[in-house]
Design an enzyme around this catalytic site. Structure first.
Site, PDB file in Angstrom:
ATOM      1  N   ASP A  46      -5.983  -5.926   5.961  1.00  0.00           N
ATOM      2  CA  ASP A  46      -7.106  -5.251   5.307  1.00  0.00           C
ATOM      3  C   ASP A  46      -8.112  -6.294   4.814  1.00  0.00           C
ATOM      4  O   ASP A  46      -9.319  -6.218   5.073  1.00  0.00           O
ATOM      5  CB  ASP A  46      -6.557  -4.427   4.129  1.00  0.00           C
ATOM      6  CG  ASP A  46      -7.588  -3.497   3.538  1.00  0.00           C
ATOM      7  OD1 ASP A  46      -8.634  -3.276   4.178  1.00  0.00           O
ATOM      8  OD2 ASP A  46      -7.352  -2.976   2.434  1.00  0.00           O
ATOM      9  N   ASP A  76      -3.228 -17.894   3.854  1.00  0.00           N
ATOM     10  CA  ASP A  76      -4.284 -18.703   3.227  1.00  0.00           C
ATOM     11  C   ASP A  76      -4.961 -19.602   4.262  1.00  0.00           C
ATOM     12  O   ASP A  76      -6.192 -19.754   4.269  1.00  0.00           O
ATOM     13  CB  ASP A  76      -3.748 -19.512   2.031  1.00  0.00           C
ATOM     14  CG  ASP A  76      -2.396 -20.156   2.301  1.00  0.00           C
ATOM     15  OD1 ASP A  76      -1.792 -19.862   3.355  1.00  0.00           O
ATOM     16  OD2 ASP A  76      -1.947 -20.957   1.472  1.00  0.00           O
ATOM     17  N   LYS A 126       3.084 -14.973   4.945  1.00  0.00           N
ATOM     18  CA  LYS A 126       3.273 -15.974   3.891  1.00  0.00           C
ATOM     19  C   LYS A 126       4.780 -16.092   3.674  1.00  0.00           C
ATOM     20  O   LYS A 126       5.304 -15.921   2.557  1.00  0.00           O
ATOM     21  CB  LYS A 126       2.529 -15.501   2.625  1.00  0.00           C
ATOM     22  CG  LYS A 126       2.412 -16.537   1.544  1.00  0.00           C
ATOM     23  CD  LYS A 126       1.433 -17.657   1.843  1.00  0.00           C
ATOM     24  CE  LYS A 126       1.398 -18.666   0.711  1.00  0.00           C
ATOM     25  NZ  LYS A 126       0.710 -19.915   1.062  1.00  0.00           N
ATOM     26  N   ASP A 176     -11.998  -7.564   6.678  1.00  0.00           N
ATOM     27  CA  ASP A 176     -13.287  -7.493   5.968  1.00  0.00           C
ATOM     28  C   ASP A 176     -13.970  -8.860   5.994  1.00  0.00           C
ATOM     29  O   ASP A 176     -15.183  -8.963   6.172  1.00  0.00           O
ATOM     30  CB  ASP A 176     -13.084  -7.067   4.502  1.00  0.00           C
ATOM     31  CG  ASP A 176     -13.253  -5.565   4.300  1.00  0.00           C
ATOM     32  OD1 ASP A 176     -12.935  -4.811   5.238  1.00  0.00           O
ATOM     33  OD2 ASP A 176     -13.703  -5.152   3.220  1.00  0.00           O
ATOM     34  N   TYR A 196       0.820  -1.220   0.000  1.00  0.00           N
ATOM     35  CA  TYR A 196       0.000   0.000   0.000  1.00  0.00           C
ATOM     36  C   TYR A 196       0.855   1.271   0.000  1.00  0.00           C
ATOM     37  O   TYR A 196       0.335   2.376   0.092  1.00  0.00           O
ATOM     38  CB  TYR A 196      -0.960   0.021   1.189  1.00  0.00           C
ATOM     39  CG  TYR A 196      -2.088  -0.988   1.086  1.00  0.00           C
ATOM     40  CD1 TYR A 196      -2.116  -1.924   0.066  1.00  0.00           C
ATOM     41  CD2 TYR A 196      -3.133  -1.001   2.006  1.00  0.00           C
ATOM     42  CE1 TYR A 196      -3.134  -2.854  -0.027  1.00  0.00           C
ATOM     43  CE2 TYR A 196      -4.158  -1.925   1.910  1.00  0.00           C
ATOM     44  CZ  TYR A 196      -4.157  -2.853   0.902  1.00  0.00           C
ATOM     45  OH  TYR A 196      -5.176  -3.776   0.808  1.00  0.00           O
TER      46      TYR A 196
END
Ligand code: ATP
Length: 341
Positions: A229, A205, A172, A233, A125
């Site tokens: 982020d 994941d 990850k 959600d 970002y």
């Protein structure tokens, strides 16, 4: 009595409706808890861009700089020019997003109570995107030790105050060995300073799966910017949707509070949006003011907002999003009425 200057940014889409609703709560708090909030308008977003040519006008920045905290509604298309910029300008490095099941709300399980502590200033970002010719594009992922250290510390400090006392670092590192490798290493180093906190790690994941399968097992989720982020959600859907999810952007000297969702243009102006996301963001603001300025009145006011929200839900007053018939404003008025009792 201390007067707290609060920069108030209604934003776009459902933002103004949520702000109007939240002001009912803050009025009730000021009447009943001896807390003095001076709410100063600070416009930003799509509407002000059209009107004045800047999504985040200098005038609004001046108001924010002179305030103790900022309470912000969601911003539309210009979100990156507003919130991403504010996070960087004020070094609001921790994005704190509680995900908690409330009564009388369609939730996956009633015992969900987790909190995301997400790095807020770097990762993909950062906006470092490049074109190499017409058909090849590149996005740089920036992960620094300094930011990993402060987000990990914030996650463990958060866990210290919670009953489960557990931190899950999500990454990850098996694929992004260098960037997430650093994040993982710093989380492990930090964990050594907190022997009373249970620490584990999860690949991102696997985390998406476990959030659906066993959400009750999570306590504090420590993440880099993008994973936090996306996962927050997803997690909001377990507790009744984005309208139930408040958020805080916290730095060492300033903090900004806002719902985790966007401006939801599909439901804007209809008075059907759930105001709880912004009302609980205001609650988080009062908790932060109370802790920062050692003000027990703010802490009591914050608790009262959550209790009144719970009571209102138990009383069956809910917006259509939660299966009820109340409008955005009616729901807020019902919560404010409980605060006033
Ligand atoms: P952004 O990209 O800015 O995050 P978005 O278009 O992805 O925005 P949001 O605005 O975050 O999406 O919301 C997605 C959907 O969730 C909305 O279209 C809306 O239907 C629903 N939603 C979001 N916030 C609320 C709320 N407070 N109350 C009810 N529904 C909401």
């Amino acid at each position: 009595m201390t007067e707290y200057k609060i920069a108030l940014m209604p934003g776009d889409g459902i933002g103004p409706e949520l702000t109007e609703a939240t002001l009912k709560i803050l009025d009730a708090i000021q009447e009943n808890f001896d807390v003095n909030l001076n709410l100063l308008p600070a416009e930003a977003g799509d509407t002000v861009l059209k009107k004045d040519g800047a999504a985040l006008p200098e005038e609004s920045l001046k108001v924010i700089r002179e305030s103790h905290a900022c309470l912000k509604g969601p911003v539309g298309e210009t979100a990156a020019d507003v919130i991403v910029k504010l996070r960087l300008l004020f070094d609001l490095y921790a994005n704190v997003r509680p995900i908690k099941a409330f009564p009388n709300v369609p939730v996956a399980r009633p015992d969900i109570d987790m909190i995301f502590v997400r790095e807020n200033t770097e990762d993909v970002y950062k906006g470092l995107e490049y074109r190499i010719g017409d058909d090849v594009t590149v996005c740089l992922r920036v992960i620094t030790r300094q930011n990993c250290e402060r987000i990990a510390k914030r996650a463990f400090e958060t866990a210290k105050l919670r009953p489960k006392k557990k931190v899950t670092a999500i990454h990850k590192a098996n694929v992004m060995r260098i960037t997430d490798g650093l994040f993982k290493r710093v989380c492990q180093e930090t964990a050594k300073n907190y022997p009373d906190i249970q620490y584990n790690e999860m690949y991102v994941d696997a985390a998406t799966m476990h959030l659906i399968r066993t959400p009750q097992d999570f306590d504090v989720l420590c993440t880099c910017n993008m994973f936090g982020d996306i996962l927050s959600d997803e997690a909001a859907q377990l507790i009744g949707g984005l309208g139930m999810a408040p958020g805080a952007n916290i730095g060492d000297n300033f903090a900004l509070f806002e719902p985790i969702h966007g401006s939801a243009p599909d439901i804007a102006g209809k008075q059907i949006a759930n105001p709880i996301s912004m009302i609980l963001s205001a609650k988080m603001m009062l908790t932060w003011l109370g802790e920062r300025f050692n003000d027990s009145k703010c802490l009591r006011a914050a608790e009262a907002i959550e209790k009144a929200t719970v009571q209102t839900l138990i009383n069956g007053v809910t917006v259509p999003d939660l299966g009820g018939k109340a409008s955005t404003l009616q729901m807020a008025q019902a919560i404010a009425a409980v605060i006033k009792i």
